[in-house]
Design an enzyme around this catalytic site. Structure first.
Site, PDB file in Angstrom:
ATOM      1  N   LYS A 123     -17.499 -16.366   5.004  1.00 21.34           N
ATOM      2  CA  LYS A 123     -18.941 -16.274   5.256  1.00 21.34           C
ATOM      3  C   LYS A 123     -19.721 -15.804   4.055  1.00 21.34           C
ATOM      4  O   LYS A 123     -19.328 -14.832   3.409  1.00 21.34           O
ATOM      5  CB  LYS A 123     -19.186 -15.283   6.389  1.00 21.34           C
ATOM      6  CG  LYS A 123     -18.769 -15.781   7.738  1.00 21.34           C
ATOM      7  CD  LYS A 123     -19.033 -14.682   8.727  1.00 21.34           C
ATOM      8  CE  LYS A 123     -18.913 -15.192  10.149  1.00 21.34           C
ATOM      9  NZ  LYS A 123     -19.255 -14.105  11.082  1.00 21.34           N
ATOM     10  N   GLY A 134      -9.022  -8.120   1.387  1.00 17.53           N
ATOM     11  CA  GLY A 134      -7.866  -8.167   2.280  1.00 17.53           C
ATOM     12  C   GLY A 134      -7.196  -9.530   2.318  1.00 17.53           C
ATOM     13  O   GLY A 134      -5.991  -9.664   2.098  1.00 17.53           O
ATOM     14  N   ARG A 182       0.821  -1.220   0.000  1.00 17.67           N
ATOM     15  CA  ARG A 182       0.000   0.000   0.000  1.00 17.67           C
ATOM     16  C   ARG A 182       0.854   1.269   0.000  1.00 17.67           C
ATOM     17  O   ARG A 182       0.454   2.280  -0.565  1.00 17.67           O
ATOM     18  CB  ARG A 182      -0.945   0.013   1.196  1.00 17.67           C
ATOM     19  CG  ARG A 182      -2.149  -0.869   0.941  1.00 17.67           C
ATOM     20  CD  ARG A 182      -3.156  -0.718   2.031  1.00 17.67           C
ATOM     21  NE  ARG A 182      -4.363  -1.457   1.692  1.00 17.67           N
ATOM     22  CZ  ARG A 182      -5.371  -1.624   2.518  1.00 17.67           C
ATOM     23  NH1 ARG A 182      -5.326  -1.120   3.735  1.00 17.67           N
ATOM     24  NH2 ARG A 182      -6.434  -2.292   2.134  1.00 17.67           N
ATOM     25  N   GLY A 186     -12.149  -3.889   1.702  1.00 15.56           N
ATOM     26  CA  GLY A 186     -13.589  -3.649   1.844  1.00 15.56           C
ATOM     27  C   GLY A 186     -14.128  -2.654   0.824  1.00 15.56           C
ATOM     28  O   GLY A 186     -15.258  -2.786   0.337  1.00 15.56           O
TER      29      GLY A 186
END
Ligand code: ADP
Ligand code: MG
Length: 409
Positions: A200, A357, A38, A380
């Site tokens: 999930k 991520g 990053r 996200g």
């Protein structure tokens, strides 16, 4: 393609004091700095502002200190990292309550200095998008440049409220994330395959719903595949699943069936009784699981199916690891799929896009992140973009009508 975004092309940077919001939220453990992707991604913005005569103060968050000063979340370890990227520059670290004395902020700085401000989330008003706080932040600079694409889904003071008080522009990383998403995703060639994994289903429902009309093939892996297997009536033993999401899984499968989309769910899996490196591992067909089995990865037959699907595709969107990749040997599904996707990318047979991520962390561990056509730094924010949400941090950077950023989705 014109983005209608205010960028570094729209401002004279000579002698400007720039509040440069970056996302340097990278792993730092006991002062040891991990993956610097990053930071590297924002170097072009930093260099260009300096070349054009601007002076830079870098602002970032790190982790979730919840508005309290906590040395565990200090950005101090980044001084050394920045000194390596900018060897002839002195990096001046600002900690303490630096917003109270804006007149001192740039003291003893010149064109050979870069200011690095301490974790902006040490101020509790940052995450509240507090107007008074943003006004004080704005007193520190002449303009604000946002290069923190990965934080644009947050309505925080240094991302959103500050733009009420200072002329605001997108940095080159933010700009390139948007142009890349447009180029690789919106204009992605058909047949289009999406490979969605991760822990999930609940965190990926909106993504799944949004992408179905766009794609021809949907691969489902990772822990979230278990809920789909339940929806199909299989027994999955003690595997991670969300029983409350079974009806949603059924809806998604129905939606795919109605619109003739091919769905690939695991047909074999790697099971164990617990998630540990020395555990006994078995490969089972999906109809032979016993009650103590836990699914931690997709099996070789499923990997073969997914590779075949990739052969039929021109574009791949991948989010979510296909197994509990952090623990060997459950990294094989993720590893082999990634390796094949990068092979086809190198052979120019597919264009490959990935973000998230853990997905990017998995690729970095495998050393394959550079071989994808496009890897988002977004996490996200990348997922929210795919979901088609207008992110608060982006909205404020568009010219004329903020809603014009909607054309991007
Ligand atoms: P991303 O951050 O890329 O969007 P997610 O956060 O959705 O990805 O999911 C990543 C997590 O999913 C990883 O920590 C991985 O261990 C976990 N995971 C994937 N497959 C399984 C599985 N079968 N059982 C348990 N955890 C899994
Ligand atoms: Mg994750």
């Amino acid at each position: 393609m014109s983005l209608n975004l205010r960028t570094l092309d729209d401002i004279d940077l000579q002698n400007k004091k720039v509040f440069l919001r970056v996302d340097f939220n990278i792993p730092i453990n006991n002062g040891v700095v991990g993956d610097c992707t990053r930071i590297e991604a924002s170097l072009p913005t930093i260099r260009e502002i300096r070349q054009k005569g601007g002076r830079i103060a870098l602002f970032s968050h790190l982790g979730r200190p919840n508005g309290c000063v906590n040395p565990k979340y200090s950005l101090k370890p980044l001084i050394k990292v920045l000194e390596q990227y900018f060897p002839n520059t002195s990096i001046i670290f600002k900690d303490g309550d630096y917003i109270q004395n804006p007149e001192n902020f740039w003291k003893n700085t010149d064109e050979n200095t870069i200011i690095l401000a301490e974790n902006i989330r040490f101020y509790e008003d940052e995450e509240k998008n507090d107007i008074g706080f943003a006004k004080k932040l704005a007193q520190l600079a002449d303009i604000v440049v946002n290069d923190a694409f990965a934080t644009c889904h947050r309505s925080h003071a240094s991302i959103v409220a500050i733009t009420q008080f200072l002329p605001s522009f997108a940095g080159r990383l933010l700009e390139s994330e948007l142009t890349s998403l447009y180029h690789f995703y919106i204009q992605g060639k058909q047949p289009f395959m999406a490979m969605i994994g991760g822990a999930k289903i609940s965190s990926k429902i909106e993504v799944l719903k949004k992408i179905i009309p766009k794609i021809q093939i949907l691969g489902i892996g990772g822990g979230m595949a278990n809920t789909f297997l339940l929806a199909q009536g299989y027994s999955i033993g003690k595997s991670l699943a969300e029983s409350g999401q079974i009806s949603i899984a059924k809806d998604i499968l129905q939606q795919c069936q109605k619109s003739n989309k091919k769905v690939i769910l695991p047909i074999d899996v790697v099971v164990a009784e617990e998630l540990s490196p020395n555990t006994k591992v078995t490969i089972k067909s999906i109809d032979e699981l016993s009650e103590n089995d836990c699914i931690f990865d997709i099996g070789p037959k499923t990997i073969a199916l997914l590779k075949n699907a990739l052969n039929e595709s021109k574009t791949l969107l991948w989010n979510g690891p296909l197994g509990a990749f952090e623990t060997k040997p459950f990294d094989q599904g993720t590893h082999q799929f990634a390796q094949y996707a990068t092979l086809l990318t190198k052979e120019k047979k597919i264009t490959s896009i990935t973000g998230g991520g853990d997905s990017v962390a998995a690729l970095t561990t495998l050393g394959l992140e550079k071989d994808f056509s496009y890897v988002s730094t977004g996490g996200g924010a990348f997922l929210e973009w795919i979901e088609g949400r207008i992110m608060p941090g982006l909205e404020v950077l568009f010219k004329n009508n903020p809603a014009s950023c909607a054309i991007l989705f």
